[in-house]
Structure formats: C-alpha cells, structure tokens
Design a protein around this motif. Structure first.
Motif, PDB file in Angstrom:
ATOM      1  N   UNK A 105       0.832  -1.213   0.000  1.00  0.00           N
ATOM      2  CA  UNK A 105       0.000   0.000   0.000  1.00  0.00           C
ATOM      3  C   UNK A 105       0.867   1.263   0.000  1.00  0.00           C
ATOM      4  N   UNK A 106       1.904   1.267   0.814  1.00  0.00           N
ATOM      5  CA  UNK A 106       2.819   2.410   0.852  1.00  0.00           C
ATOM      6  C   UNK A 106       3.489   2.587  -0.510  1.00  0.00           C
ATOM      7  N   UNK A 107       3.939   1.482  -1.087  1.00  0.00           N
ATOM      8  CA  UNK A 107       4.602   1.536  -2.396  1.00  0.00           C
ATOM      9  C   UNK A 107       3.650   2.068  -3.470  1.00  0.00           C
ATOM     10  N   UNK A 108       2.406   1.627  -3.448  1.00  0.00           N
ATOM     11  CA  UNK A 108       1.431   2.108  -4.438  1.00  0.00           C
ATOM     12  C   UNK A 108       1.179   3.610  -4.279  1.00  0.00           C
ATOM     13  N   UNK A 109       1.052   4.065  -3.049  1.00  0.00           N
ATOM     14  CA  UNK A 109       0.829   5.500  -2.806  1.00  0.00           C
ATOM     15  C   UNK A 109       2.035   6.310  -3.269  1.00  0.00           C
ATOM     16  N   UNK A 110       3.251   5.883  -2.885  1.00  0.00           N
ATOM     17  CA  UNK A 110       4.458   6.605  -3.270  1.00  0.00           C
ATOM     18  C   UNK A 110       4.649   6.641  -4.782  1.00  0.00           C
ATOM     19  N   UNK A 111       4.366   5.527  -5.447  1.00  0.00           N
ATOM     20  CA  UNK A 111       4.538   5.511  -6.898  1.00  0.00           C
ATOM     21  C   UNK A 111       3.462   6.349  -7.595  1.00  0.00           C
ATOM     22  N   UNK A 112       2.250   6.322  -7.090  1.00  0.00           N
ATOM     23  CA  UNK A 112       1.189   7.152  -7.681  1.00  0.00           C
ATOM     24  C   UNK A 112       1.522   8.633  -7.537  1.00  0.00           C
ATOM     25  N   UNK A 116       2.351  11.319 -10.663  1.00  0.00           N
ATOM     26  CA  UNK A 116       1.633  12.594 -10.803  1.00  0.00           C
ATOM     27  C   UNK A 116       2.625  13.763 -10.831  1.00  0.00           C
ATOM     28  N   UNK A 117       3.576  13.767  -9.913  1.00  0.00           N
ATOM     29  CA  UNK A 117       4.568  14.856  -9.870  1.00  0.00           C
ATOM     30  C   UNK A 117       5.381  14.884 -11.155  1.00  0.00           C
ATOM     31  N   UNK A 122       7.833  17.700 -14.765  1.00  0.00           N
ATOM     32  CA  UNK A 122       8.975  17.342 -15.591  1.00  0.00           C
ATOM     33  C   UNK A 122       8.878  18.057 -16.936  1.00  0.00           C
ATOM     34  N   UNK A 123       9.958  18.468 -17.534  1.00  0.00           N
ATOM     35  CA  UNK A 123      11.335  18.461 -17.060  1.00  0.00           C
ATOM     36  C   UNK A 123      11.690  19.735 -16.303  1.00  0.00           C
ATOM     37  N   UNK A 124      12.698  19.618 -15.453  1.00  0.00           N
ATOM     38  CA  UNK A 124      13.254  20.744 -14.697  1.00  0.00           C
ATOM     39  C   UNK A 124      14.743  20.832 -15.048  1.00  0.00           C
ATOM     40  N   UNK A 125      15.071  21.508 -16.143  1.00  0.00           N
ATOM     41  CA  UNK A 125      16.479  21.578 -16.571  1.00  0.00           C
ATOM     42  C   UNK A 125      17.268  22.603 -15.769  1.00  0.00           C
ATOM     43  N   UNK A 175      10.566   8.110  -5.678  1.00  0.00           N
ATOM     44  CA  UNK A 175       9.824   9.127  -4.930  1.00  0.00           C
ATOM     45  C   UNK A 175      10.689  10.355  -4.634  1.00  0.00           C
ATOM     46  N   UNK A 176      11.933  10.141  -4.231  1.00  0.00           N
ATOM     47  CA  UNK A 176      12.804  11.289  -3.938  1.00  0.00           C
ATOM     48  C   UNK A 176      13.147  12.072  -5.200  1.00  0.00           C
ATOM     49  N   UNK A 177      13.300  11.384  -6.333  1.00  0.00           N
ATOM     50  CA  UNK A 177      13.532  12.103  -7.585  1.00  0.00           C
ATOM     51  C   UNK A 177      12.306  12.952  -7.927  1.00  0.00           C
ATOM     52  N   UNK A 178      11.121  12.402  -7.780  1.00  0.00           N
ATOM     53  CA  UNK A 178       9.894  13.173  -8.036  1.00  0.00           C
ATOM     54  C   UNK A 178       9.803  14.354  -7.071  1.00  0.00           C
ATOM     55  N   UNK A 179      10.190  14.139  -5.826  1.00  0.00           N
ATOM     56  CA  UNK A 179      10.156  15.223  -4.835  1.00  0.00           C
ATOM     57  C   UNK A 179      11.086  16.363  -5.238  1.00  0.00           C
ATOM     58  N   UNK A 180      12.236  16.027  -5.816  1.00  0.00           N
ATOM     59  CA  UNK A 180      13.144  17.064  -6.301  1.00  0.00           C
ATOM     60  C   UNK A 180      12.467  17.935  -7.355  1.00  0.00           C
ATOM     61  N   UNK A 181      11.670  17.315  -8.206  1.00  0.00           N
ATOM     62  CA  UNK A 181      10.977  18.053  -9.250  1.00  0.00           C
ATOM     63  C   UNK A 181       9.963  19.025  -8.645  1.00  0.00           C
TER      64      UNK A 181
END
Length: 189
Positions: A105-112, A116-117, A122-125, A175-181
C-alpha cells in the motif's frame, strides 16, 4: 582538470573548429561530466567501505535513468550538489528502507504520487541549459514518465517478490527524484 578543459577549448578556438557558442557548450558539458565522475567515484568508495555497493548502484541506475530526462534540483556550484546527492543516496540506501517498512500500500501510494509529480513537473532543466523548444520539452516529459513507469513495472513485477530491500530502495529513489521536481525552480521562458 578544469585547466585542461580550458586548454583544450582554447586549442579548439584557435583552430576555429567550433563556433564560440559551441565551445562554451562543450566546456560546460566537459566540466559537468568531470564533476559527476568525481562525485560518483567518491560515493562509490564510500559505499564500498560500508559494503552497500549493489544498493548504491541500483539507486544510481534508477535515478540516472529518470533524472536524465526529468531534470531536478540544480545548484550553482559543486558543494551543495555533492551534499544533496550524498543525502539522496544515504536516504535511499540506508535510512528510508530501514526506517519505514515498505508495504504494498505504501509503495502504491508513493509511486502514484511520483507519477503525478513527474507528469506535471517534468522536465526541470538547469538554468545553464534551458529547454526552449516546446517539442523537446514534451519529449523529455514523456521519456521521464516512460522511464519511471518502466522502473515501477520492474520493481513490482520482479523485486517485490525476490528482494524487498532493492524494492524499497527503488521505490524511495523514484519518490525522492519526483520530490526534487516538486521543489526545483520553474524554468524561465
């Protein structure tokens, strides 16, 4: 090494092999590649000492394959970049997989949330290499999304069953890469 890059660029300039703008791009690319190589070697040695090389390389592969298209946080000099990258890999390899039990459940939430992010941010050059072409920007968005979805498929299809540590490391890397965006600066048009 930067002096060698400058000498090489000056030789190209004197022989008029490239335009001035192409020489600047070449110098920038060479300096970025050198800086990333130095950082990678330091991180690799650190994770060798701690016997975590496979997890580091896995997290690095996930990050590189998404970040190449999506961009992320960018800094004006190497020290904040090094510290942030060190924090990223420390979180994905040591801290988060052991601090939180990765349930389905945690993995599904984090990946969803990540999908979305990445879809919206994306992209953030880097400001040193802005993307001015809208078609190229759209292609990079699709490639970053495709890369993310491919990793999610691999993680859920194979690693969830066979290796929970790599599964958690991969989910946290995405998730952390998406958070950076989501905290990266918007490109100025």
């Amino acid at each position: 090494m930067h002096n060698l890059i400058d000498i090489f660029a000056y030789k190209i300039y004197k022989e008029k092999l490239l335009s001035n703008s192409d020489i600047r791009k070449m110098k920038y690319a060479m300096k970025v590649i050198w800086s990333e190589l130095e950082k990678f070697i330091i991180f690799l040695l650190f994770f060798v000492v701690l016997n975590k090389v496979p997890l580091f390389l896995f997290s690095f592969a996930v990050l590189l394959s998404i970040r190449s298209f999506s961009g992320g946080l960018h800094f004006e000099n190497n020290l904040p970049c090094f510290i942030t990258s060190f924090g990223f890999f420390s979180l994905t390899v040591f801290i988060l997989p052991h601090l939180f039990t990765m349930t389905i459940h945690t993995a599904l939430i984090l990946t969803l949330v990540s999908i979305i992010i990445i879809s919206y941010r994306s992209p953030r050059p880097s400001s040193f290499r802005p993307i001015l072409n809208k078609k190229r920007k759209r292609i990079l968005k699709y490639l970053s999304l495709f890369s993310t979805l491919l990793w999610i498929f691999v993680l859920f299809k194979f690693l969830l069953i066979y290796n929970k540590t790599f599964f958690a490391c991969g989910i946290w890397s995405i998730f952390l890469q998406a958070s950076q965006l989501s905290i990266g600066k918007e490109e100025k048009q």
